[in-house]
Design a protein around this motif. Structure first.
Motif, PDB file in Angstrom:
ATOM      1  N   ASN A 175       0.819  -1.210   0.000  1.00 52.53           N
ATOM      2  CA  ASN A 175       0.000   0.000   0.000  1.00 52.53           C
ATOM      3  C   ASN A 175       0.858   1.266   0.000  1.00 52.53           C
ATOM      4  OD1 ASN A 175      -2.386  -1.446  -0.033  1.00 52.53           O
ATOM      5  ND2 ASN A 175      -2.610  -1.423   2.180  1.00 52.53           N
ATOM      6  N   ILE A 176       1.951   1.236   0.728  1.00 55.69           N
ATOM      7  CA  ILE A 176       2.858   2.385   0.758  1.00 55.69           C
ATOM      8  C   ILE A 176       3.472   2.603  -0.619  1.00 55.69           C
ATOM      9  CG2 ILE A 176       5.020   3.281   1.719  1.00 55.69           C
ATOM     10  CD1 ILE A 176       4.242   1.690   4.311  1.00 55.69           C
ATOM     11  N   VAL A 177       3.910   1.524  -1.254  1.00 53.65           N
ATOM     12  CA  VAL A 177       4.491   1.611  -2.600  1.00 53.65           C
ATOM     13  C   VAL A 177       3.463   2.191  -3.572  1.00 53.65           C
ATOM     14  CG1 VAL A 177       5.358   0.250  -4.545  1.00 53.65           C
ATOM     15  CG2 VAL A 177       6.179  -0.227  -2.227  1.00 53.65           C
ATOM     16  N   GLU A 178       2.211   1.721  -3.499  1.00 57.50           N
ATOM     17  CA  GLU A 178       1.155   2.234  -4.392  1.00 57.50           C
ATOM     18  C   GLU A 178       0.882   3.713  -4.124  1.00 57.50           C
ATOM     19  OE1 GLU A 178      -2.316  -0.268  -4.177  1.00 57.50           O
ATOM     20  OE2 GLU A 178      -1.172  -2.047  -4.754  1.00 57.50           O
ATOM     21  N   LEU A 179       0.857   4.099  -2.854  1.00 56.93           N
ATOM     22  CA  LEU A 179       0.632   5.500  -2.504  1.00 56.93           C
ATOM     23  C   LEU A 179       1.754   6.379  -3.049  1.00 56.93           C
ATOM     24  CD1 LEU A 179      -0.920   7.706  -0.946  1.00 56.93           C
ATOM     25  CD2 LEU A 179       0.381   7.028   1.089  1.00 56.93           C
ATOM     26  N   GLU A 180       2.995   5.939  -2.911  1.00 62.36           N
ATOM     27  CA  GLU A 180       4.117   6.714  -3.432  1.00 62.36           C
ATOM     28  C   GLU A 180       4.105   6.784  -4.957  1.00 62.36           C
ATOM     29  OE1 GLU A 180       7.878   5.644  -1.719  1.00 62.36           O
ATOM     30  OE2 GLU A 180       7.174   6.019   0.316  1.00 62.36           O
ATOM     31  N   LYS A 181       3.704   5.696  -5.616  1.00 59.17           N
ATOM     32  CA  LYS A 181       3.593   5.731  -7.086  1.00 59.17           C
ATOM     33  C   LYS A 181       2.525   6.725  -7.519  1.00 59.17           C
ATOM     34  CE  LYS A 181       5.285   1.130  -8.241  1.00 59.17           C
ATOM     35  NZ  LYS A 181       4.957  -0.201  -8.739  1.00 59.17           N
ATOM     36  N   LEU A 182       1.387   6.712  -6.841  1.00 60.71           N
ATOM     37  CA  LEU A 182       0.341   7.687  -7.136  1.00 60.71           C
ATOM     38  C   LEU A 182       0.886   9.097  -6.939  1.00 60.71           C
ATOM     39  CD1 LEU A 182      -2.588   8.565  -7.716  1.00 60.71           C
ATOM     40  CD2 LEU A 182      -3.038   8.261  -5.253  1.00 60.71           C
ATOM     41  N   GLY A 183       1.588   9.306  -5.843  1.00 58.64           N
ATOM     42  CA  GLY A 183       2.191  10.612  -5.582  1.00 58.64           C
ATOM     43  C   GLY A 183       3.140  11.037  -6.688  1.00 58.64           C
ATOM     44  N   GLU A 184       3.959  10.109  -7.172  1.00 60.20           N
ATOM     45  CA  GLU A 184       4.898  10.428  -8.261  1.00 60.20           C
ATOM     46  C   GLU A 184       4.158  10.832  -9.531  1.00 60.20           C
ATOM     47  OE1 GLU A 184       7.249   6.842  -8.308  1.00 60.20           O
ATOM     48  OE2 GLU A 184       8.688   7.661  -6.873  1.00 60.20           O
ATOM     49  N   GLU A 185       3.090  10.119  -9.850  1.00 56.12           N
ATOM     50  CA  GLU A 185       2.306  10.461 -11.041  1.00 56.12           C
ATOM     51  C   GLU A 185       1.684  11.851 -10.901  1.00 56.12           C
ATOM     52  OE1 GLU A 185      -0.525   7.300 -11.557  1.00 56.12           O
ATOM     53  OE2 GLU A 185       1.058   5.794 -11.780  1.00 56.12           O
ATOM     54  N   THR A 245      14.052   4.481  -2.966  1.00 54.74           N
ATOM     55  CA  THR A 245      12.730   4.007  -3.341  1.00 54.74           C
ATOM     56  C   THR A 245      11.984   3.601  -2.084  1.00 54.74           C
ATOM     57  OG1 THR A 245      13.411   1.704  -3.564  1.00 54.74           O
ATOM     58  CG2 THR A 245      13.637   3.114  -5.519  1.00 54.74           C
ATOM     59  N   SER A 246      10.745   3.242  -2.246  1.00 55.62           N
ATOM     60  CA  SER A 246       9.933   2.853  -1.104  1.00 55.62           C
ATOM     61  C   SER A 246      10.320   1.488  -0.552  1.00 55.62           C
ATOM     62  CB  SER A 246       8.460   2.880  -1.485  1.00 55.62           C
ATOM     63  OG  SER A 246       8.252   2.140  -2.661  1.00 55.62           O
ATOM     64  N   GLU A 247      11.330   0.847  -1.112  1.00 55.40           N
ATOM     65  CA  GLU A 247      11.780  -0.449  -0.596  1.00 55.40           C
ATOM     66  C   GLU A 247      12.212  -0.354   0.872  1.00 55.40           C
ATOM     67  OE1 GLU A 247      14.906  -1.708  -3.187  1.00 55.40           O
ATOM     68  OE2 GLU A 247      13.557  -1.977  -4.880  1.00 55.40           O
ATOM     69  N   LYS A 248      12.631   0.813   1.312  1.00 58.10           N
ATOM     70  CA  LYS A 248      13.096   0.991   2.687  1.00 58.10           C
ATOM     71  C   LYS A 248      11.993   1.530   3.597  1.00 58.10           C
ATOM     72  CE  LYS A 248      17.818   1.723   1.336  1.00 58.10           C
ATOM     73  NZ  LYS A 248      19.065   2.372   1.614  1.00 58.10           N
TER      74      LYS A 248
END
Length: 152
Positions: A36-46, A84-87
């Protein structure tokens, strides 16, 4: 996206968490939360790319040049280049929408404005996090409100 966590989210009166966020206890931090965090950050990047293009000229017309909107990631305040959000599950990890430009600013903070997406904080053994709640909020609208506020 956050339906499975809704039962666990609660308003933390002691910490006065902004209503845009949900408190995540350490016991619920798992792989699904990471997703969910990764998806939120991807949305933010877009959104940052779209809104930067949309507002760049408007800012320029007010003498606020070089508008930049991006996802800023840091651990314990140290910004990590090409992170990246990996951390995202490292304690003291924070990701946020950062907005900055050249020109006079409202305050002297490091960026003109920020909107936190995820912050994992805590003590030595226990931790918790705050996550931007997409089920109750609209990230695009919140970014645009910040941009309009910076224009006024």
């Amino acid at each position: 996206m956050f339906d499975k966590y809704k039962k666990l989210f609660k308003y933390d009166e002691q910490n006065n968490i902004d209503d845009r966020y949900v408190l995540i206890p350490v016991s619920t931090i798992n792989e699904e939360l990471t997703k969910n965090i990764v998806e939120l950050e991807k949305l933010g990047e877009e959104l940052t790319m779209v809104l930067q293009r949309k507002y760049a000229k408007v800012f320029e017309n007010q003498g606020k040049t070089n508008l930049s909107i991006w996802i800023s990631r840091d651990i314990d305040g140290d910004e990590i280049e090409d992170s990246t959000s990996e951390k995202c599950l490292v304690k003291e990890y924070r990701s946020q929408i950062a907005i900055d430009y050249d020109g006079q600013k409202l305050n002297e903070d490091i960026y003109a404005e920020t909107i936190c997406l995820w912050y994992y904080f805590g003590g030595y053994l226990k931790g918790s996090g705050t996550l931007y709640d997409l089920s109750k909020n609209n990230l695009e609208e919140d970014i645009e409100k910040a941009l309009v506020m910076l224009l006024n």
